[in-house]
Design a protein around this motif. Structure first.
Motif, PDB file in Angstrom:
ATOM      1  N   GLY A 120      15.192  -1.404   5.626  1.00 54.32           N
ATOM      2  CA  GLY A 120      14.549  -1.067   4.359  1.00 54.32           C
ATOM      3  C   GLY A 120      13.551   0.070   4.494  1.00 54.32           C
ATOM      4  O   GLY A 120      13.484   0.950   3.624  1.00 54.32           O
ATOM      5  N   VAL A 121      12.783   0.078   5.561  1.00 49.62           N
ATOM      6  CA  VAL A 121      11.821   1.170   5.778  1.00 49.62           C
ATOM      7  C   VAL A 121      12.561   2.490   5.996  1.00 49.62           C
ATOM      8  O   VAL A 121      12.154   3.533   5.476  1.00 49.62           O
ATOM      9  CB  VAL A 121      10.885   0.843   6.962  1.00 49.62           C
ATOM     10  N   VAL A 122      13.663   2.454   6.737  1.00 51.60           N
ATOM     11  CA  VAL A 122      14.456   3.666   6.946  1.00 51.60           C
ATOM     12  C   VAL A 122      15.026   4.165   5.619  1.00 51.60           C
ATOM     13  O   VAL A 122      15.011   5.371   5.333  1.00 51.60           O
ATOM     14  CB  VAL A 122      15.571   3.408   7.988  1.00 51.60           C
ATOM     15  N   VAL A 123      15.509   3.254   4.784  1.00 44.79           N
ATOM     16  CA  VAL A 123      16.044   3.635   3.476  1.00 44.79           C
ATOM     17  C   VAL A 123      14.944   4.234   2.605  1.00 44.79           C
ATOM     18  O   VAL A 123      15.147   5.268   1.955  1.00 44.79           O
ATOM     19  CB  VAL A 123      16.700   2.413   2.782  1.00 44.79           C
TER      20      VAL A 123
ATOM     21  N   GLY B 107       9.886   1.135  -5.120  1.00 39.17           N
ATOM     22  CA  GLY B 107      10.529  -0.155  -5.378  1.00 39.17           C
ATOM     23  C   GLY B 107      11.008  -0.829  -4.109  1.00 39.17           C
ATOM     24  O   GLY B 107      10.853  -2.045  -3.940  1.00 39.17           O
ATOM     25  N   VAL B 108      11.570  -0.035  -3.204  1.00 44.43           N
ATOM     26  CA  VAL B 108      12.017  -0.588  -1.922  1.00 44.43           C
ATOM     27  C   VAL B 108      10.825  -1.140  -1.149  1.00 44.43           C
ATOM     28  O   VAL B 108      10.886  -2.236  -0.581  1.00 44.43           O
ATOM     29  CB  VAL B 108      12.775   0.476  -1.100  1.00 44.43           C
ATOM     30  N   PHE B 109       9.721  -0.401  -1.145  1.00 48.96           N
ATOM     31  CA  PHE B 109       8.532  -0.885  -0.440  1.00 48.96           C
ATOM     32  C   PHE B 109       7.968  -2.157  -1.071  1.00 48.96           C
ATOM     33  O   PHE B 109       7.486  -3.045  -0.368  1.00 48.96           O
ATOM     34  CB  PHE B 109       7.449   0.194  -0.387  1.00 48.96           C
ATOM     35  N   LEU B 110       8.024  -2.268  -2.397  1.00 49.53           N
ATOM     36  CA  LEU B 110       7.559  -3.496  -3.051  1.00 49.53           C
ATOM     37  C   LEU B 110       8.430  -4.689  -2.674  1.00 49.53           C
ATOM     38  O   LEU B 110       7.928  -5.786  -2.402  1.00 49.53           O
ATOM     39  CB  LEU B 110       7.542  -3.314  -4.567  1.00 49.53           C
TER      40      LEU B 110
ATOM     41  N   ALA C 286       0.830  -1.208   0.000  1.00 52.03           N
ATOM     42  CA  ALA C 286       0.000   0.000   0.000  1.00 52.03           C
ATOM     43  C   ALA C 286       0.864   1.257   0.000  1.00 52.03           C
ATOM     44  O   ALA C 286       0.543   2.242  -0.675  1.00 52.03           O
ATOM     45  CB  ALA C 286      -0.939  -0.002   1.202  1.00 52.03           C
ATOM     46  N   GLY C 287       1.951   1.222   0.750  1.00 45.07           N
ATOM     47  CA  GLY C 287       2.875   2.355   0.754  1.00 45.07           C
ATOM     48  C   GLY C 287       3.489   2.591  -0.612  1.00 45.07           C
ATOM     49  O   GLY C 287       3.616   3.735  -1.072  1.00 45.07           O
ATOM     50  N   ALA C 288       3.866   1.512  -1.286  1.00 44.24           N
ATOM     51  CA  ALA C 288       4.443   1.644  -2.630  1.00 44.24           C
ATOM     52  C   ALA C 288       3.427   2.222  -3.609  1.00 44.24           C
ATOM     53  O   ALA C 288       3.750   3.129  -4.390  1.00 44.24           O
ATOM     54  CB  ALA C 288       4.925   0.278  -3.121  1.00 44.24           C
ATOM     55  N   PHE C 289       2.196   1.727  -3.554  1.00 44.68           N
ATOM     56  CA  PHE C 289       1.180   2.229  -4.469  1.00 44.68           C
ATOM     57  C   PHE C 289       0.781   3.660  -4.126  1.00 44.68           C
ATOM     58  O   PHE C 289       0.492   4.448  -5.022  1.00 44.68           O
ATOM     59  CB  PHE C 289      -0.044   1.317  -4.468  1.00 44.68           C
ATOM     60  N   ALA C 290       0.782   4.003  -2.848  1.00 46.41           N
ATOM     61  CA  ALA C 290       0.430   5.368  -2.440  1.00 46.41           C
ATOM     62  C   ALA C 290       1.472   6.371  -2.931  1.00 46.41           C
ATOM     63  O   ALA C 290       1.122   7.497  -3.308  1.00 46.41           O
ATOM     64  CB  ALA C 290       0.293   5.452  -0.928  1.00 46.41           C
TER      65      ALA C 290
ATOM     66  N   LEU D  63       2.760  13.655  -4.795  1.00 42.62           N
ATOM     67  CA  LEU D  63       3.766  14.171  -3.870  1.00 42.62           C
ATOM     68  C   LEU D  63       4.714  15.108  -4.616  1.00 42.62           C
ATOM     69  O   LEU D  63       5.016  14.878  -5.791  1.00 42.62           O
ATOM     70  CB  LEU D  63       4.570  13.029  -3.252  1.00 42.62           C
ATOM     71  N   PRO D  64       5.208  16.124  -3.931  1.00 41.76           N
ATOM     72  CA  PRO D  64       6.152  17.026  -4.600  1.00 41.76           C
ATOM     73  C   PRO D  64       7.572  16.456  -4.669  1.00 41.76           C
ATOM     74  O   PRO D  64       8.516  17.182  -4.889  1.00 41.76           O
ATOM     75  CB  PRO D  64       6.102  18.279  -3.718  1.00 41.76           C
ATOM     76  N   ALA D  65       7.718  15.169  -4.513  1.00 41.16           N
ATOM     77  CA  ALA D  65       9.046  14.553  -4.546  1.00 41.16           C
ATOM     78  C   ALA D  65       9.470  14.321  -5.990  1.00 41.16           C
ATOM     79  O   ALA D  65       8.651  14.129  -6.881  1.00 41.16           O
ATOM     80  CB  ALA D  65       9.029  13.222  -3.791  1.00 41.16           C
ATOM     81  N   ALA D  66      10.777  14.317  -6.203  1.00 38.53           N
ATOM     82  CA  ALA D  66      11.314  14.047  -7.533  1.00 38.53           C
ATOM     83  C   ALA D  66      10.939  12.622  -7.943  1.00 38.53           C
ATOM     84  O   ALA D  66      10.934  11.703  -7.129  1.00 38.53           O
ATOM     85  CB  ALA D  66      12.825  14.231  -7.524  1.00 38.53           C
ATOM     86  N   THR D  67      10.649  12.438  -9.215  1.00 33.25           N
ATOM     87  CA  THR D  67      10.126  11.167  -9.698  1.00 33.25           C
ATOM     88  C   THR D  67      11.071  10.001  -9.459  1.00 33.25           C
ATOM     89  O   THR D  67      10.648   8.929  -9.035  1.00 33.25           O
ATOM     90  CB  THR D  67       9.806  11.280 -11.204  1.00 33.25           C
ATOM     91  N   GLY D  68      12.344  10.166  -9.729  1.00 35.20           N
ATOM     92  CA  GLY D  68      13.306   9.080  -9.567  1.00 35.20           C
ATOM     93  C   GLY D  68      13.404   8.605  -8.131  1.00 35.20           C
ATOM     94  O   GLY D  68      13.444   7.394  -7.866  1.00 35.20           O
ATOM     95  N   TRP D  69      13.433   9.531  -7.206  1.00 38.77           N
ATOM     96  CA  TRP D  69      13.528   9.170  -5.785  1.00 38.77           C
ATOM     97  C   TRP D  69      12.252   8.479  -5.328  1.00 38.77           C
ATOM     98  O   TRP D  69      12.288   7.531  -4.557  1.00 38.77           O
ATOM     99  CB  TRP D  69      13.797  10.414  -4.942  1.00 38.77           C
ATOM    100  N   ARG D  70      11.117   8.984  -5.802  1.00 40.76           N
ATOM    101  CA  ARG D  70       9.832   8.396  -5.426  1.00 40.76           C
ATOM    102  C   ARG D  70       9.705   6.975  -5.976  1.00 40.76           C
ATOM    103  O   ARG D  70       9.243   6.072  -5.285  1.00 40.76           O
ATOM    104  CB  ARG D  70       8.697   9.292  -5.937  1.00 40.76           C
ATOM    105  N   LEU D  71      10.144   6.758  -7.217  1.00 40.53           N
ATOM    106  CA  LEU D  71      10.111   5.422  -7.803  1.00 40.53           C
ATOM    107  C   LEU D  71      11.043   4.463  -7.048  1.00 40.53           C
ATOM    108  O   LEU D  71      10.708   3.293  -6.845  1.00 40.53           O
ATOM    109  CB  LEU D  71      10.506   5.476  -9.272  1.00 40.53           C
ATOM    110  N   ALA D  72      12.190   4.967  -6.650  1.00 38.63           N
ATOM    111  CA  ALA D  72      13.132   4.128  -5.892  1.00 38.63           C
ATOM    112  C   ALA D  72      12.524   3.728  -4.552  1.00 38.63           C
ATOM    113  O   ALA D  72      12.625   2.563  -4.138  1.00 38.63           O
ATOM    114  CB  ALA D  72      14.449   4.862  -5.692  1.00 38.63           C
ATOM    115  N   ALA D  73      11.886   4.661  -3.875  1.00 35.38           N
ATOM    116  CA  ALA D  73      11.249   4.346  -2.592  1.00 35.38           C
ATOM    117  C   ALA D  73      10.103   3.365  -2.785  1.00 35.38           C
ATOM    118  O   ALA D  73       9.929   2.434  -1.992  1.00 35.38           O
ATOM    119  CB  ALA D  73      10.751   5.624  -1.921  1.00 35.38           C
TER     120      ALA D  73
END
Length: 97
Positions: A83-86, A41-44, A19-23, A29-39
């Protein structure tokens, strides 16, 4: 019954990670796309790891209980915490970029 409750708790945690990954992708979010996609991916990956830990932990504990052996230790708990911290760090960095 405690072993089954622990199994279900790991599955709920897995669903929360998904759910966190899909959210992260569904919300604007005003976050940069690459960083958001990486996060995301980590959640998945963490969600999949939680689901695997649910099965492995249940099976190991069930085997130990039936054999009257010592219970196994925590398997992937530390990896999931890191992983959650990352993932949180990736989102935070993306917000500042």
């Amino acid at each position: 019954m405690a072993n089954e409750r622990t199994f279900l708790a790991w599955l709920r945690t897995s669903l929360a990670m998904y759910a966190g990954a899909f959210a992260l992708e569904a919300l604007a979010l005003p976050a940069a796309t690459g960083w958001r996609l990486a996060a995301a991916g980590v959640f998945l990956v963490l969600g999949t790891l939680c689901a695997l830990q649910a099965w492995w932990g249940w099976r190991a504990t069930e085997r130990s209980l039936r054999r009257a052996a010592p219970l196994p230790g925590l398997g992937a708990g530390a990896v999931i915490v890191v992983g959650v911290v990352v993932a949180a760090a990736l989102v935070s960095i993306g917000m500042w970029m």
